[in-house]
Design an enzyme around this catalytic site. Structure first.
Site, PDB file in Angstrom:
ATOM      1  N   GLU A 143      -2.173   0.595  -5.603  1.00 42.40           N
ATOM      2  CA  GLU A 143      -1.312  -0.337  -4.884  1.00 42.40           C
ATOM      3  C   GLU A 143      -0.254  -0.888  -5.834  1.00 42.40           C
ATOM      4  O   GLU A 143      -0.461  -0.934  -7.051  1.00 42.40           O
ATOM      5  CB  GLU A 143      -2.115  -1.521  -4.300  1.00 42.40           C
ATOM      6  CG  GLU A 143      -3.092  -1.131  -3.209  1.00 42.40           C
ATOM      7  CD  GLU A 143      -3.779  -2.327  -2.571  1.00 42.40           C
ATOM      8  OE1 GLU A 143      -3.293  -3.474  -2.769  1.00 42.40           O
ATOM      9  OE2 GLU A 143      -4.782  -2.140  -1.879  1.00 42.40           O
ATOM     10  N   ARG A 198      -5.873  -4.711 -12.597  1.00 41.76           N
ATOM     11  CA  ARG A 198      -4.606  -5.334 -12.252  1.00 41.76           C
ATOM     12  C   ARG A 198      -3.733  -5.349 -13.511  1.00 41.76           C
ATOM     13  O   ARG A 198      -4.105  -5.932 -14.529  1.00 41.76           O
ATOM     14  CB  ARG A 198      -4.824  -6.737 -11.712  1.00 41.76           C
ATOM     15  CG  ARG A 198      -3.566  -7.612 -11.610  1.00 41.76           C
ATOM     16  CD  ARG A 198      -2.479  -7.041 -10.694  1.00 41.76           C
ATOM     17  NE  ARG A 198      -2.928  -6.746  -9.369  1.00 41.76           N
ATOM     18  CZ  ARG A 198      -2.976  -7.635  -8.375  1.00 41.76           C
ATOM     19  NH1 ARG A 198      -2.605  -8.883  -8.602  1.00 41.76           N
ATOM     20  NH2 ARG A 198      -3.379  -7.267  -7.175  1.00 41.76           N
ATOM     21  N   LYS A 246      -8.174   1.760   4.826  1.00 44.22           N
ATOM     22  CA  LYS A 246      -7.781   0.354   4.737  1.00 44.22           C
ATOM     23  C   LYS A 246      -6.499   0.117   5.514  1.00 44.22           C
ATOM     24  O   LYS A 246      -5.659   1.021   5.661  1.00 44.22           O
ATOM     25  CB  LYS A 246      -7.608  -0.079   3.284  1.00 44.22           C
ATOM     26  CG  LYS A 246      -6.607   0.713   2.471  1.00 44.22           C
ATOM     27  CD  LYS A 246      -6.642   0.267   1.007  1.00 44.22           C
ATOM     28  CE  LYS A 246      -5.703   1.067   0.132  1.00 44.22           C
ATOM     29  NZ  LYS A 246      -5.766   0.649  -1.283  1.00 44.22           N
ATOM     30  N   LYS A 278       0.835  -1.203   0.000  1.00 45.02           N
ATOM     31  CA  LYS A 278       0.000   0.000   0.000  1.00 45.02           C
ATOM     32  C   LYS A 278       0.872   1.258   0.000  1.00 45.02           C
ATOM     33  O   LYS A 278       0.664   2.183  -0.782  1.00 45.02           O
ATOM     34  CB  LYS A 278      -0.915   0.006   1.232  1.00 45.02           C
ATOM     35  CG  LYS A 278      -1.699  -1.271   1.478  1.00 45.02           C
ATOM     36  CD  LYS A 278      -2.730  -1.528   0.426  1.00 45.02           C
ATOM     37  CE  LYS A 278      -3.680  -2.653   0.831  1.00 45.02           C
ATOM     38  NZ  LYS A 278      -3.056  -3.969   0.982  1.00 45.02           N
ATOM     39  N   ASP A 337      -2.188  -2.011  -9.147  1.00 44.39           N
ATOM     40  CA  ASP A 337      -3.631  -1.810  -9.194  1.00 44.39           C
ATOM     41  C   ASP A 337      -3.920  -0.368  -9.571  1.00 44.39           C
ATOM     42  O   ASP A 337      -3.360   0.566  -8.978  1.00 44.39           O
ATOM     43  CB  ASP A 337      -4.273  -2.146  -7.851  1.00 44.39           C
ATOM     44  CG  ASP A 337      -4.180  -3.622  -7.505  1.00 44.39           C
ATOM     45  OD1 ASP A 337      -3.940  -4.426  -8.427  1.00 44.39           O
ATOM     46  OD2 ASP A 337      -4.342  -3.968  -6.323  1.00 44.39           O
ATOM     47  N   ARG A 385     -11.177  -5.779 -12.533  1.00 41.87           N
ATOM     48  CA  ARG A 385     -11.959  -6.557 -11.575  1.00 41.87           C
ATOM     49  C   ARG A 385     -13.154  -5.705 -11.144  1.00 41.87           C
ATOM     50  O   ARG A 385     -13.016  -4.755 -10.377  1.00 41.87           O
ATOM     51  CB  ARG A 385     -11.069  -6.964 -10.398  1.00 41.87           C
ATOM     52  CG  ARG A 385      -9.919  -7.877 -10.840  1.00 41.87           C
ATOM     53  CD  ARG A 385      -8.800  -7.944  -9.859  1.00 41.87           C
ATOM     54  NE  ARG A 385      -8.160  -6.649  -9.678  1.00 41.87           N
ATOM     55  CZ  ARG A 385      -7.231  -6.393  -8.770  1.00 41.87           C
ATOM     56  NH1 ARG A 385      -6.847  -7.338  -7.946  1.00 41.87           N
ATOM     57  NH2 ARG A 385      -6.707  -5.196  -8.687  1.00 41.87           N
ATOM     58  N   ARG A 444     -15.541  -2.867  -3.600  1.00 38.70           N
ATOM     59  CA  ARG A 444     -14.296  -3.610  -3.785  1.00 38.70           C
ATOM     60  C   ARG A 444     -14.392  -4.473  -5.031  1.00 38.70           C
ATOM     61  O   ARG A 444     -15.346  -5.228  -5.191  1.00 38.70           O
ATOM     62  CB  ARG A 444     -14.004  -4.490  -2.568  1.00 38.70           C
ATOM     63  CG  ARG A 444     -13.888  -3.735  -1.253  1.00 38.70           C
ATOM     64  CD  ARG A 444     -13.820  -4.701  -0.090  1.00 38.70           C
ATOM     65  NE  ARG A 444     -15.017  -5.532  -0.005  1.00 38.70           N
ATOM     66  CZ  ARG A 444     -15.147  -6.601   0.775  1.00 38.70           C
ATOM     67  NH1 ARG A 444     -14.144  -6.960   1.551  1.00 38.70           N
ATOM     68  NH2 ARG A 444     -16.265  -7.283   0.791  1.00 38.70           N
ATOM     69  N   ASN A 501       1.695  -4.436  -5.839  1.00 36.70           N
ATOM     70  CA  ASN A 501       1.731  -5.740  -5.189  1.00 36.70           C
ATOM     71  C   ASN A 501       3.008  -6.477  -5.572  1.00 36.70           C
ATOM     72  O   ASN A 501       3.237  -6.774  -6.745  1.00 36.70           O
ATOM     73  CB  ASN A 501       0.509  -6.558  -5.613  1.00 36.70           C
ATOM     74  CG  ASN A 501      -0.786  -5.888  -5.176  1.00 36.70           C
ATOM     75  OD1 ASN A 501      -1.228  -6.048  -4.056  1.00 36.70           O
ATOM     76  ND2 ASN A 501      -1.382  -5.115  -6.078  1.00 36.70           N
TER      77      ASN A 501
END
Length: 316
Positions: A282, A211, A161, A126, A274, A226, A234, A284
């Site tokens: 984000e 993504r 979050k 994050k 993301d 997504r 979400r 990842n």
């Protein structure tokens, strides 16, 4: 030379066959006639200053009913492997950190670790995104509930979050005047004892949380959008989102170009960023997913391309 590839992952018998990116990588490696070795975190140890592993020779198959078999475990130096894929899912806890110490020791002895252990420790998924403010929406990292409440009042519609969550867990949307803001902040910050992230809400989430996979600094040309279920904020597949592949937009490519050189410099060979709307949310680095969904929907080969990049690095 036959390449010896080890993988550190969650129990292979419990993976989701249709969606597991680690299995896709292993199948691609096996097609290249590489020898595969399976480990979980508990199989890593050190003795007399040498990083070791209880590793099981592994065979994988493209069979949803029977996708792997393991032979008897062998105790060997981690450095006996040419490359190790660190694919353990979060939580990012002390055990994960200890694993990176062991893998880093093998790295010093010549083994390629994907991704680089020190970078796995240094770059919280994050927080990492905030190092590229030109790519992000307004955000704050704090455990001060007063500051976080002011941020929410300023932007009127925000996301709170945890910094160590995955799969959309414990993500809260707070709108102006929400009577639950205090209890949300108390819960997430553990009454001011734990840092969390606040981000301005991005309405384009209805079109999907994209993504984008990046291999050695270069993006795959398709993203997996997504899309949240109706009434959800979400898009994570683990939270019930639907994955729809789409070509990268100009803005997606612009974001990837801005962060790609840093990823490459830090030894982050396989990363999933993301993007919601025009904004990076984000980065990842631990065990990015979505290889299977993109390969199923697009004319793109991701896992094999990653193995080719690894092969080239070993040759160099």
């Amino acid at each position: 030379m036959t390449i010896r590839l080890g993988i550190v992952m969650d129990p292979i018998q419990s993976i989701n066959y249709k969606k597991d990116s680690s299995l896709a990588m292993l199948l691609a490696a096996q097609k290249r006639d590489w020898k595969l070795y399976y480990m979980e975190q508990k199989d890593l140890f050190q003795e007399d200053g040498v990083a070791m592993g209880n590793m099981a020779p592994l065979e994988v198959r493209a069979n949803p009913e029977d996708w792997f078999s393991l032979s008897d475990r062998e105790t060997e130096k981690l450095s006996s492997l040419n490359v190790i894929l660190m694919r353990k899912d979060p939580p990012f806890d002390n055990e994960f950190i200890y694993s990176t110490y062991l893998l880093e020791q093998a790295e010093r002895e010549g083994t390629l670790i994907v991704n680089k252990p020190s970078s796995l420790r240094d770059f919280n998924e994050k927080y990492f995104a905030t190092l590229f403010p030109q790519c992000c929406t307004s955000s704050m990292v704090s455990r001060d509930m007063g500051l976080l409440r002011e941020f929410a009042e300023k932007h009127e519609d925000v996301i709170f979050k945890p910094l160590d969550g995955m799969g959309g867990t414990a993500i809260f949307r707070v709108k102006k005047g929400d009577p639950n803001v205090s209890v949300i902040l108390e819960t997430l910050t553990n009454y001011g004892n734990q840092q969390i992230m606040a981000q301005k809400f991005i309405p384009e989430i209805t079109k999907g949380d994209k993504r984008i996979l990046i291999i050695d600094g270069e993006p795959v040309p398709f993203a997996l959008a997504r899309i949240p279920q109706k009434g959800e904020t979400r898009g994570n597949l683990a939270a019930g989102g639907t994955g729809v592949a789409q070509p990268l937009s100009d803005r997606d490519r612009w974001i990837a170009e801005h962060i790609g050189p840093t990823l490459k410099e830090k030894g982050l060979l396989f990363v999933g960023i993301d993007v919601i709307g025009d904004y990076l949310t984000e980065i990842n680095v631990t065990s990015p997913t979505c290889i299977c969904e993109l390969e199923d929907q697009c004319d793109v080969v991701i896992a094999d391309h990653l193995m080719k990049v690894i092969e080239d690095k070993l040759a160099a």
